[in-house]
Design a protein around this motif. Sequence first.
Motif, short mmCIF file in Angstrom:
data_model
loop_
_atom_site.label_atom_id
_atom_site.label_comp_id
_atom_site.label_asym_id
_atom_site.label_seq_id
_atom_site.Cartn_x
_atom_site.Cartn_y
_atom_site.Cartn_z
N LEU A 88 -0.13 13.82 -6.11
CA LEU A 88 0.65 14.82 -6.90
C LEU A 88 1.00 16.10 -6.34
N LEU B 55 5.90 8.61 -14.11
CA LEU B 55 5.65 9.98 -13.80
C LEU B 55 6.32 10.77 -12.71
N TRP B 56 6.80 9.94 -11.74
CA TRP B 56 7.52 10.68 -10.59
C TRP B 56 8.77 10.99 -10.95
N SER C 279 0.83 6.20 -5.51
CA SER C 279 0.39 6.10 -6.96
C SER C 279 0.12 4.81 -7.62
N ASN C 280 1.20 3.83 -7.31
CA ASN C 280 0.84 2.48 -7.55
C ASN C 280 -0.45 1.84 -7.42
N THR D 4 0.15 11.33 -19.89
CA THR D 4 0.60 10.00 -19.46
C THR D 4 -0.61 8.95 -19.81
N VAL E 299 -4.73 7.59 -15.50
CA VAL E 299 -3.93 8.31 -14.68
C VAL E 299 -4.60 9.51 -13.82
N VAL F 10 5.35 7.18 -5.03
CA VAL F 10 5.40 6.03 -6.09
C VAL F 10 4.31 4.83 -5.31
N LEU G 229 -5.11 10.59 -7.26
CA LEU G 229 -3.68 10.69 -7.64
C LEU G 229 -3.51 12.21 -7.78
N SER H 177 3.65 4.87 -12.75
CA SER H 177 3.74 5.93 -11.83
C SER H 177 5.31 6.06 -11.46
N ILE I 38 -3.37 3.65 -9.11
CA ILE I 38 -3.54 3.29 -10.55
C ILE I 38 -3.72 1.87 -10.59
N GLU J 38 1.17 -0.66 -16.27
CA GLU J 38 0.11 -0.17 -15.20
C GLU J 38 1.26 -0.22 -13.96
#
Lengths: 244, 226
Positions: free
Chosen positions: B139, B61-62, B186-187, B122, B130, B183, B135, B58, B190, B54
């Motif tokens: 994105l 992902l990025w 997103s962190n 993901t 996610v 990031v 999110l 992110s 998530i 977890e």
Amino acid sequence: MSETRPIIEVVDLVKAFGVMPVLRKFNLSVQRGQFVALLGPNGSGKSTLLRLLAGLSKPTAGHIRIGGWELPREAAAVRGQIGMVSHKPLLYDNLTAQENLLFFARLYNMPKSEQKMRIQEQLKRVGLDRRADDLVRTFSRGMLQRLTIARALLHQPHVLLLDEPYTGLDQDAGGVLDELLIEAHQSGHTLVMATHQLERAAQLAQRAVILSRGKLVLDIITESLSGHELAVCYSEATGAQTAS
Amino acid sequence: MNKTPFWRTTWAIMSKDLRAELRSRELVGAMLLFTLLAIMIFSFALELDRLTREEVVSGVLWVTVVFASILGLNRSMAMEREQGNMDAMLLAPIDRSAIFAGKMAGNFIFTLVVGVLLLPLTTVLYNVPVARPMLALVLLLGIWGFSTVGTLLAAMTVQTRARETLLPIVMLPVVLPLLLAAVRASNGIIADAPSEQWQAWPQVLLVIDVIYLVMCLLMFPFVVEE
């Protein structure tokens, strides 16, 4: 604007890349409707001059006027008056011939009602009306160059600039291009063509301007000259050997 | 001849790019393949417990989005240079900044397609949910920023011989603030952290996006002119 005033006026033009001068105090005046051939060895400044006339490059010093508009200050007004053909096709491989022309018609702010008619007219003019819906990547080099001419003339520019348009064309395709250029000239366009083909220059153009090391070394009327005579003049002016 | 209106030019360039891409699938295809491989390699290489997964997902992902977008940006601008099409556009009576807007909008859509497919992928591979609306918004903002800066930098590097290697070297330091904000946001999302811990980051992203967009619109004409 007065019709007697030259459509292209270049005064004391200097272009340098860093400290390297490519054009040195270059002067040129082209009358409306004239067909001028720009001749000279590689690196003499022909392509650079055409890019400057097209407004794609800025002069280091000197003045350029197209149709009375000063470049680069009034470049926006000049752009619609110029069409350009180079050895690169300036077309999109993954679009059809018609889609390519439609894209450029939109960029030139052509009224929607005229777009289709004008595109079909141009495709017919260059003999590609039957290939309108074919992808450009399936075209031969000769067909590409014909479509390039259609693109360059689509917005009915006053001046057509051609940078070595015969590169990569075989004899037949070259002949078709000759006919298209003659037709463009007869319909009143002013043509300035950079080429290494002296025979063609003598045959098509009314005037040859010969450059060497960024300077104009000879400006000559070619209407009464044969290809061989022009080649002799060229050799004398540039000190180069020619095959013609 | 009148200047073509800004939005008409932008629309023409964007729709031309979409049409060409729909036909060739050259750009999005390569980006998708890269994304799939990258996300799988990360998944196999990082054998992590649920909590650590977890925390890192992110980042994964990025990083994937950034590199996939670089791949697309390079190709998108190279297509304009190789056939001399950039010159053809520069010859038209249009705003240079409209060329930027059109190219940027196309790049944004291509990268967004990759980003949208990345979310369910993901979720499956990392077993971390996610695919969430917030999110998705982050994105969207992040991809908008990368596409903006990337289009300008790609227009600069495409004129050099080493364009493929130069773009990431030039782009990564410039997108660092964007990446950091994306990031962090997103962190928080998530990890289901309280919104006050992360809600400032999407706003930071939005501000960076606006600043980058204005700067790039102003700078693009100088980048494409000799």
